[in-house]
Design a protein around this motif. Structure first.
Motif, mmCIF file in Angstrom:
data_model
loop_
_atom_site.group_PDB
_atom_site.id
_atom_site.type_symbol
_atom_site.label_atom_id
_atom_site.label_comp_id
_atom_site.label_asym_id
_atom_site.label_seq_id
_atom_site.Cartn_x
_atom_site.Cartn_y
_atom_site.Cartn_z
ATOM 1 N N ALA A 1 0.839 -1.190 0.000
ATOM 2 C CA ALA A 1 0.000 0.000 0.000
ATOM 3 C C ALA A 1 0.878 1.245 0.000
ATOM 4 O O ALA A 1 1.912 1.303 0.668
ATOM 5 N N CYS A 2 0.468 2.242 -0.764
ATOM 6 C CA CYS A 2 1.197 3.503 -0.867
ATOM 7 C C CYS A 2 0.328 4.619 -0.284
ATOM 8 O O CYS A 2 -0.906 4.530 -0.301
ATOM 9 N N GLY A 3 0.977 5.667 0.200
ATOM 10 C CA GLY A 3 0.248 6.793 0.753
ATOM 11 C C GLY A 3 -0.673 7.478 -0.231
ATOM 12 O O GLY A 3 -1.601 8.191 0.160
ATOM 13 N N CYS A 4 -0.433 7.265 -1.540
ATOM 14 C CA CYS A 4 -1.274 7.897 -2.558
ATOM 15 C C CYS A 4 -2.593 7.169 -2.746
ATOM 16 O O CYS A 4 -3.490 7.667 -3.428
ATOM 17 N N GLY A 5 -2.721 5.959 -2.174
ATOM 18 C CA GLY A 5 -3.951 5.182 -2.317
ATOM 19 C C GLY A 5 -3.831 3.981 -3.235
ATOM 20 O O GLY A 5 -4.722 3.126 -3.248
ATOM 21 N N GLN A 6 -2.736 3.919 -4.010
ATOM 22 C CA GLN A 6 -2.523 2.762 -4.870
ATOM 23 C C GLN A 6 -1.713 1.696 -4.130
ATOM 24 O O GLN A 6 -1.270 1.891 -2.997
ATOM 25 N N ARG A 7 -1.467 0.588 -4.810
ATOM 26 C CA ARG A 7 -0.632 -0.480 -4.265
ATOM 27 C C ARG A 7 0.464 -0.802 -5.281
ATOM 28 O O ARG A 7 0.214 -0.810 -6.482
ATOM 29 N N GLY A 8 1.648 -1.072 -4.788
ATOM 30 C CA GLY A 8 2.756 -1.477 -5.654
ATOM 31 C C GLY A 8 3.470 -0.341 -6.347
ATOM 32 O O GLY A 8 4.157 -0.559 -7.346
ATOM 33 N N CYS A 9 3.343 0.891 -5.817
ATOM 34 C CA CYS A 9 4.050 2.028 -6.422
ATOM 35 C C CYS A 9 5.556 1.876 -6.268
ATOM 36 O O CYS A 9 6.054 1.289 -5.305
ATOM 37 N N LEU A 10 6.280 2.464 -7.196
ATOM 38 C CA LEU A 10 7.740 2.382 -7.197
ATOM 39 C C LEU A 10 8.334 2.812 -5.868
ATOM 40 O O LEU A 10 9.261 2.177 -5.354
ATOM 41 N N GLU A 11 7.822 3.890 -5.279
ATOM 42 C CA GLU A 11 8.466 4.395 -4.065
ATOM 43 C C GLU A 11 8.253 3.492 -2.861
ATOM 44 O O GLU A 11 8.974 3.597 -1.875
ATOM 45 N N THR A 12 7.291 2.572 -2.918
ATOM 46 C CA THR A 12 7.119 1.627 -1.807
ATOM 47 C C THR A 12 8.164 0.524 -1.847
ATOM 48 O O THR A 12 8.277 -0.258 -0.898
ATOM 49 N N LEU A 13 8.935 0.467 -2.937
ATOM 50 C CA LEU A 13 9.896 -0.624 -3.128
ATOM 51 C C LEU A 13 11.333 -0.154 -3.286
ATOM 52 O O LEU A 13 12.269 -0.874 -2.905
ATOM 53 N N ALA A 14 11.541 1.039 -3.854
ATOM 54 C CA ALA A 14 12.898 1.432 -4.222
ATOM 55 C C ALA A 14 13.354 2.759 -3.627
ATOM 56 O O ALA A 14 14.444 3.219 -3.935
ATOM 57 N N SER A 15 12.542 3.384 -2.782
ATOM 58 C CA SER A 15 13.000 4.592 -2.104
ATOM 59 C C SER A 15 14.008 4.207 -1.018
ATOM 60 O O SER A 15 14.092 3.035 -0.610
ATOM 61 N N ALA A 16 14.750 5.186 -0.537
ATOM 62 C CA ALA A 16 15.671 4.922 0.567
ATOM 63 C C ALA A 16 14.899 4.434 1.788
ATOM 64 O O ALA A 16 15.358 3.538 2.514
ATOM 65 N N ALA A 17 13.719 5.000 2.019
ATOM 66 C CA ALA A 17 12.911 4.574 3.155
ATOM 67 C C ALA A 17 12.494 3.110 3.018
ATOM 68 O O ALA A 17 12.528 2.347 3.986
ATOM 69 N N ALA A 18 12.103 2.706 1.803
ATOM 70 C CA ALA A 18 11.677 1.327 1.576
ATOM 71 C C ALA A 18 12.837 0.354 1.753
ATOM 72 O O ALA A 18 12.691 -0.708 2.367
ATOM 73 N N VAL A 19 14.001 0.710 1.217
ATOM 74 C CA VAL A 19 15.168 -0.169 1.344
ATOM 75 C C VAL A 19 15.569 -0.290 2.812
ATOM 76 O O VAL A 19 15.895 -1.392 3.295
ATOM 77 N N GLY A 20 15.545 0.828 3.534
ATOM 78 C CA GLY A 20 15.869 0.773 4.953
ATOM 79 C C GLY A 20 14.909 -0.113 5.727
ATOM 80 O O GLY A 20 15.323 -0.915 6.570
ATOM 81 N N ARG A 21 13.623 0.017 5.426
ATOM 82 C CA ARG A 21 12.617 -0.805 6.092
ATOM 83 C C ARG A 21 12.829 -2.290 5.792
ATOM 84 O O ARG A 21 12.783 -3.140 6.683
ATOM 85 N N ASP A 22 13.097 -2.619 4.523
ATOM 86 C CA ASP A 22 13.270 -4.020 4.144
ATOM 87 C C ASP A 22 14.537 -4.612 4.750
ATOM 88 O O ASP A 22 14.554 -5.778 5.158
ATOM 89 N N TRP A 23 15.594 -3.808 4.818
ATOM 90 C CA TRP A 23 16.835 -4.311 5.401
ATOM 91 C C TRP A 23 16.672 -4.469 6.913
ATOM 92 O O TRP A 23 17.170 -5.439 7.501
ATOM 93 N N ALA A 24 15.958 -3.569 7.560
ATOM 94 C CA ALA A 24 15.704 -3.696 8.989
ATOM 95 C C ALA A 24 14.967 -5.002 9.291
ATOM 96 O O ALA A 24 15.285 -5.700 10.261
ATOM 97 N N ALA A 25 13.988 -5.336 8.452
ATOM 98 C CA ALA A 25 13.245 -6.585 8.638
ATOM 99 C C ALA A 25 14.128 -7.798 8.392
ATOM 100 O O ALA A 25 14.048 -8.805 9.107
ATOM 101 N N ALA A 26 15.009 -7.699 7.393
ATOM 102 C CA ALA A 26 15.852 -8.843 7.034
ATOM 103 C C ALA A 26 16.944 -9.106 8.061
ATOM 104 O O ALA A 26 17.270 -10.265 8.352
ATOM 105 N N CYS A 27 17.509 -8.026 8.623
ATOM 106 C CA CYS A 27 18.642 -8.209 9.538
ATOM 107 C C CYS A 27 18.214 -8.221 10.999
ATOM 108 O O CYS A 27 19.024 -8.529 11.886
ATOM 109 N N GLY A 28 16.949 -7.862 11.281
ATOM 110 C CA GLY A 28 16.462 -7.896 12.647
ATOM 111 C C GLY A 28 16.808 -6.685 13.482
ATOM 112 O O GLY A 28 16.568 -6.674 14.692
ATOM 113 N N ASP A 29 17.349 -5.645 12.850
ATOM 114 C CA ASP A 29 17.693 -4.418 13.571
ATOM 115 C C ASP A 29 16.715 -3.329 13.166
ATOM 116 O O ASP A 29 16.790 -2.801 12.056
#
Length: 318
Positions: free
Chosen positions: A183-211
């Motif tokens: 889900a994206c803040g704009c109301g759509q799902r699967g937007c580019l920024e939900t996957l490739a922004s710095a915030a998205a990468v940080g979130r995904d890495w935090a989940a993967a590494c447990g930190d």
């Protein structure tokens, strides 16, 4: 010392400067930064509080300029995120800040004692700076894409930045690259920024590494050190980014793709796989050069200074 106020409002922080005015303000030479400051945006306090913080910060800059240089700022340029109506000076919508239809140009001009104010979209303003004095200064047509808290784009054509018919040109971060995805803040799902922004990468890495404190910069370091989990997170982000960029270059046919924002600070860790991922995806399209932004996180503030310069230049011409 003649100067203008430049203010770049981001999703989490604001960057500001007092910028010296070229005796013949053409915007073709780098602005002289006379004073710089930063301030949290404070979006957790709500949209009205954010607007008041912006107005107060601008007034503080005016007072500092008057005290240091013997005269107040002659104009102000302000860059904000979201959808911006640059003609009316209205901040129409920003998902990250929660505001709608804020007459920010008029509010700022009133707070600053009636000086002229130019309001611009943060990414288009950064693109203006990259196009005039940065990585795109010799390009006739480019697409500037900063990868930060979100993702947007600035379309450079013949020395100007295209705003679009309704002020939303270049919103590449809201191209759906994974239908039915996050889900994206704009109301759509699967937007580019939900996957490739710095915030998205940080979130995904935090989940993967447990930190839970891990960031995109931490992910880039882990990729460089060979961590398999980080490489998987990075690959997913790069693949999504390449899909979005190929859509953009198919529509716009730029000679240059300029990639900026926090994620671009990873250098070759980002650019080497990204160039290859884009190359694999193009068929009939001409492959543009993919280069890092030259101005870093100063682009928005420098661009805001150029907006203010342009106001003075227009007054002189008129």
């Amino acid at each position: 010392m003649r100067h203008v106020i430049a203010l770049d409002v981001g999703g989490t922080g604001m960057k500001a400067a007092l910028v010296g005015v070229d005796p013949e303000p053409s915007g073709k030479t780098p602005p002289a930064l006379l004073y710089e400051a930063r301030r949290p945006t404070g979006r957790e306090r709500g949209p009205d509080a954010v607007v008041e913080t912006i107005l107060g910060f601008a007034a503080e800059l005016r007072d500092i300029g008057a005290a240091r240089f013997g005269t107040p700022a002659e104009a102000a340029g302000v860059a904000v995120p979201g959808i911006v109506d640059e003609t009316s000076g209205t901040a129409v919508y920003a998902a990250n800040l929660g505001w709608r239809n804020v007459p920010l140009r008029a509010l700022l001009s009133e707070r600053l004692g009636g000086v002229p104010v130019s309001l611009g979209h943060d990414v288009r303003t950064g693109g203006l700076a990259e196009g005039r004095i940065g990585a795109g200064r010799d390009a006739g047509r480019f697409l500037f894409v900063p990868l930060g808290t979100g993702i947007a784009g600035a379309i450079g054509i013949g020395g100007r930045i295209e705003a679009g018919a309704h002020g939303s040109a270049g919103e590449i971060g809201h191209i759906v690259v994974r239908p039915g995805g996050r889900a994206c803040g704009c109301g759509q799902r699967g937007c580019l920024e939900t996957l490739a922004s710095a915030a998205a990468v940080g979130r995904d890495w935090a989940a993967a590494c447990g930190d839970p404190e891990a960031s995109a910069a931490d992910a880039a370091k882990a990729v460089a050190s060979g961590d398999a989990r980080a490489r998987a997170v990075w690959r997913d982000a790069v693949d999504a980014l390449a899909d979005g960029l190929v859509t953009g270059l198919t529509l716009l046919d730029p000679e240059l793709l300029i990639i900026g924002g926090g994620l671009a600070e990873a250098g070759d860790t980002l650019f080497t796989p990204l160039r290859e991922a884009v190359r694999r995806r193009v068929t009939f399209q001409r492959l543009p050069s993919i280069v890092p932004a030259a101005l870093g996180d100063a682009a928005g503030c420098l661009g805001a200074g150029l907006l203010a310069w342009d106001l003075l230049s227009t007054e002189v011409t008129a």
